[in-house]
Write a protein that holds these residues in place. Structure first.
Motif, PDB file in Angstrom:
ATOM      1  N   ARG A  78       2.541   7.284 -11.945  1.00 47.81           N
ATOM      2  CA  ARG A  78       3.000   7.667 -13.199  1.00 47.81           C
ATOM      3  C   ARG A  78       3.015   6.435 -14.380  1.00 47.81           C
ATOM      4  N   HIS A  79       2.656   5.263 -13.785  1.00 46.48           N
ATOM      5  CA  HIS A  79       3.080   4.072 -14.748  1.00 46.48           C
ATOM      6  C   HIS A  79       1.602   3.253 -15.103  1.00 46.48           C
ATOM      7  N   THR A  80       1.744   2.645 -16.113  1.00 44.03           N
ATOM      8  CA  THR A  80       0.327   2.035 -16.506  1.00 44.03           C
ATOM      9  C   THR A  80      -0.201   1.011 -15.638  1.00 44.03           C
ATOM     10  N   PRO A  81      -1.484   0.537 -15.532  1.00 45.69           N
ATOM     11  CA  PRO A  81      -1.981  -0.375 -14.578  1.00 45.69           C
ATOM     12  C   PRO A  81      -1.264  -1.476 -14.796  1.00 45.69           C
ATOM     13  N   ASP A  82      -0.874  -1.928 -16.009  1.00 45.60           N
ATOM     14  CA  ASP A  82      -0.102  -3.139 -16.156  1.00 45.60           C
ATOM     15  C   ASP A  82       1.314  -3.259 -15.496  1.00 45.60           C
ATOM     16  N   GLN A  83       1.941  -2.067 -15.590  1.00 46.03           N
ATOM     17  CA  GLN A  83       3.149  -1.839 -14.787  1.00 46.03           C
ATOM     18  C   GLN A  83       3.233  -1.973 -13.364  1.00 46.03           C
ATOM     19  N   GLN A  84       1.825  -1.283 -12.968  1.00 45.59           N
ATOM     20  CA  GLN A  84       1.834  -1.116 -11.362  1.00 45.59           C
ATOM     21  C   GLN A  84       1.519  -2.719 -10.867  1.00 45.59           C
ATOM     22  N   ARG A  85       0.795  -3.237 -11.628  1.00 43.70           N
ATOM     23  CA  ARG A  85       0.609  -4.742 -11.153  1.00 43.70           C
ATOM     24  C   ARG A  85       1.806  -5.530 -11.184  1.00 43.70           C
ATOM     25  N   ARG A  86       2.479  -5.398 -12.298  1.00 42.13           N
ATOM     26  CA  ARG A  86       3.767  -6.072 -12.175  1.00 42.13           C
ATOM     27  C   ARG A  86       4.714  -5.858 -10.999  1.00 42.13           C
ATOM     28  N   ALA A  87       4.815  -4.575 -10.770  1.00 37.35           N
ATOM     29  CA  ALA A  87       5.495  -4.045  -9.469  1.00 37.35           C
ATOM     30  C   ALA A  87       4.995  -4.786  -8.201  1.00 37.35           C
ATOM     31  N   LEU A  88       3.957  -4.594  -7.806  1.00 39.38           N
ATOM     32  CA  LEU A  88       3.256  -5.184  -6.713  1.00 39.38           C
ATOM     33  C   LEU A  88       3.322  -6.601  -6.645  1.00 39.38           C
ATOM     34  N   ASP A  89       3.181  -7.381  -7.806  1.00 37.25           N
ATOM     35  CA  ASP A  89       3.363  -8.545  -7.851  1.00 37.25           C
ATOM     36  C   ASP A  89       4.896  -9.291  -7.624  1.00 37.25           C
ATOM     37  N   GLY A  90       5.654  -8.401  -8.208  1.00 39.87           N
ATOM     38  CA  GLY A  90       7.132  -8.611  -7.870  1.00 39.87           C
ATOM     39  C   GLY A  90       7.643  -8.247  -6.728  1.00 39.87           C
ATOM     40  N   VAL A  91       7.338  -7.135  -5.973  1.00 38.86           N
ATOM     41  CA  VAL A  91       7.686  -6.742  -4.719  1.00 38.86           C
ATOM     42  C   VAL A  91       6.967  -7.664  -3.632  1.00 38.86           C
ATOM     43  N   GLY A  92       5.629  -8.112  -3.917  1.00 39.47           N
ATOM     44  CA  GLY A  92       5.065  -8.960  -2.986  1.00 39.47           C
ATOM     45  C   GLY A  92       5.789 -10.271  -2.972  1.00 39.47           C
ATOM     46  N   ALA A  93       6.130 -10.893  -4.027  1.00 36.69           N
ATOM     47  CA  ALA A  93       6.925 -12.204  -4.220  1.00 36.69           C
ATOM     48  C   ALA A  93       8.239 -12.015  -3.333  1.00 36.69           C
ATOM     49  N   ALA A  94       8.940 -11.040  -3.491  1.00 41.48           N
ATOM     50  CA  ALA A  94      10.079 -10.777  -2.870  1.00 41.48           C
ATOM     51  C   ALA A  94      10.036 -10.655  -1.281  1.00 41.48           C
ATOM     52  N   LEU A  95       8.909 -10.061  -1.006  1.00 40.96           N
ATOM     53  CA  LEU A  95       8.760 -10.041   0.511  1.00 40.96           C
ATOM     54  C   LEU A  95       8.457 -11.366   1.028  1.00 40.96           C
ATOM     55  N   ASP A  96       7.651 -12.330   0.316  1.00 38.38           N
ATOM     56  CA  ASP A  96       7.219 -13.506   0.656  1.00 38.38           C
ATOM     57  C   ASP A  96       8.660 -14.303   1.030  1.00 38.38           C
ATOM     58  N   SER A  97       9.605 -14.085   0.224  1.00 36.01           N
ATOM     59  CA  SER A  97      10.806 -14.813   0.389  1.00 36.01           C
ATOM     60  C   SER A  97      11.844 -14.464   1.787  1.00 36.01           C
TER      61      SER A  97
ATOM     62  N   GLU B 228       0.898  -1.134   0.171  1.00 32.69           N
ATOM     63  CA  GLU B 228       0.151  -0.068  -0.015  1.00 32.69           C
ATOM     64  C   GLU B 228       0.887   1.342  -0.062  1.00 32.69           C
ATOM     65  N   LEU B 229       2.158   1.413   0.725  1.00 30.32           N
ATOM     66  CA  LEU B 229       2.773   2.457   0.715  1.00 30.32           C
ATOM     67  C   LEU B 229       3.477   2.570  -0.441  1.00 30.32           C
ATOM     68  N   LEU B 230       4.012   1.499  -1.295  1.00 27.83           N
ATOM     69  CA  LEU B 230       4.410   1.763  -2.606  1.00 27.83           C
ATOM     70  C   LEU B 230       3.453   2.333  -3.681  1.00 27.83           C
ATOM     71  N   GLN B 231       2.151   2.041  -3.439  1.00 27.33           N
ATOM     72  CA  GLN B 231       1.069   2.823  -4.291  1.00 27.33           C
ATOM     73  C   GLN B 231       0.959   4.131  -3.909  1.00 27.33           C
ATOM     74  N   THR B 232       1.799   4.819  -3.034  1.00 24.33           N
ATOM     75  CA  THR B 232       1.707   6.344  -2.804  1.00 24.33           C
ATOM     76  C   THR B 232       2.825   7.108  -3.501  1.00 24.33           C
ATOM     77  N   PHE B 233       3.664   6.604  -3.998  1.00 23.16           N
ATOM     78  CA  PHE B 233       4.709   6.971  -4.581  1.00 23.16           C
ATOM     79  C   PHE B 233       4.676   7.544  -6.131  1.00 23.16           C
ATOM     80  N   SER B 234       5.189   8.619  -6.538  1.00 23.63           N
ATOM     81  CA  SER B 234       5.065   9.043  -7.892  1.00 23.63           C
ATOM     82  C   SER B 234       5.612   8.211  -8.802  1.00 23.63           C
ATOM     83  N   PRO B 235       6.828   7.636  -8.575  1.00 24.46           N
ATOM     84  CA  PRO B 235       7.189   6.743  -9.720  1.00 24.46           C
ATOM     85  C   PRO B 235       6.320   5.417 -10.013  1.00 24.46           C
ATOM     86  N   PHE B 236       5.329   4.971  -8.946  1.00 19.57           N
ATOM     87  CA  PHE B 236       4.343   4.139  -9.256  1.00 19.57           C
ATOM     88  C   PHE B 236       3.359   4.647  -9.944  1.00 19.57           C
TER      89      PHE B 236
END
Length: 242
Positions: A203-222, A193-201
């Motif tokens: 300004r990107h397309t919904p697809d790029q945003q989803r990829r960022a959330l999925d990728g960071v989420g997987a990293a945090l799971d590890s 949720e914090l990630l979704q409040t930053f301007s670099p996030f």
């Protein structure tokens, strides 16, 4: 871009960290108790919450009406003006001009001069912000790798860019930078949720945003499902000679 945060005003107010009370104490220690305060780019009031503790009349400038609405609801005694700093017409001479996490949104060619001219003689400029880093270097590498793959042009202004900007203006006396570091722990969902409040996030397309959330989420799971931030808080102070 200065109005992009209005899209997530409630989320921004919920998940963005505030500022340690020590920052207010440092401002007061440096410049004393101001007779009045103007805050630039106040957003939903993360910095305002600190500044009202100085006990002086406060005017907050915030150009996005959605952010300003949250700000007014939280601080009914604060005068909120829906304007940019560049469009603001000063009246009176505040003893303190403050800006929390928004100095980079002000016009780089005029921000120091406009603040300097608006201040009362002997007044203080106080610019404070967080820099978000990670306590665990392995987490830092994993998250940075995900975000860089999506956006290789994410800029890093450096830890001392505000101090350097204020010093280079050649206007301010007694320029100081004071720093402190805290280590808040964010569970996975809270961090996403914090990630979704930053301007670099944002300004990107919904697809790029989803990829960022999925990728960071997987990293945090590890890493067990949470992240410990290294929250570097800086305060840059300058004085307008009387």
């Amino acid at each position: 871009m200065v109005r992009v945060f209005g899209e997530v005003a409630a989320l921004y107010d919920d998940v963005r960290p505030g500022y340690p009370e020590a920052v207010r104490e440092m401002i007061e220690d440096y410049g004393g108790a101001p007779e009045s305060i103007v805050e630039l780019g106040a957003g939903t009031g993360k910095g305002t919450e600190l500044l009202v503790g100085l006990g002086a009349p406060l005017t907050a400038l915030e150009p996005d009406p959605r952010m300003a609405a949250v700000l007014r609801a939280k601080f009914p005694t604060v005068e909120v003006l829906e304007t940019t700093f560049e469009g603001w017409q000063p009246y009176g001479e505040p003893g303190l001009i403050a800006c929390a996490m928004a100095w980079h949104w002000m016009d780089a060619g005029t921000r120091n001069r406009k603040a300097f001219d608006a201040l009362a003689p002997g007044g203080t400029v106080a610019l404070f912000q967080h820099k978000f880093a990670y306590a665990d270097r392995a987490q830092d590498r994993a998250i940075t790798e995900v975000l860089t793959e999506i956006d290789p042009k994410v800029a890093d202004r450096g830890d001392h860019w505000v101090r350097d900007d204020v010093t280079a203006a050649g206007l301010w006396a007694d320029v100081e930078e004071r720093r402190l570091t805290t280590y808040p722990v964010y569970p996975k969902q809270r961090y996403l949720e914090l990630l979704q409040t930053f301007s670099p996030f944002l300004r990107h397309t919904p697809d790029q945003q989803r990829r960022a959330l999925d990728g960071v989420g997987a990293a945090l799971d590890s890493f067990g499902g949470s992240v410990t931030l290294e929250l570097r808080t800086s305060l840059v102070l300058g004085r307008k000679k009387a």
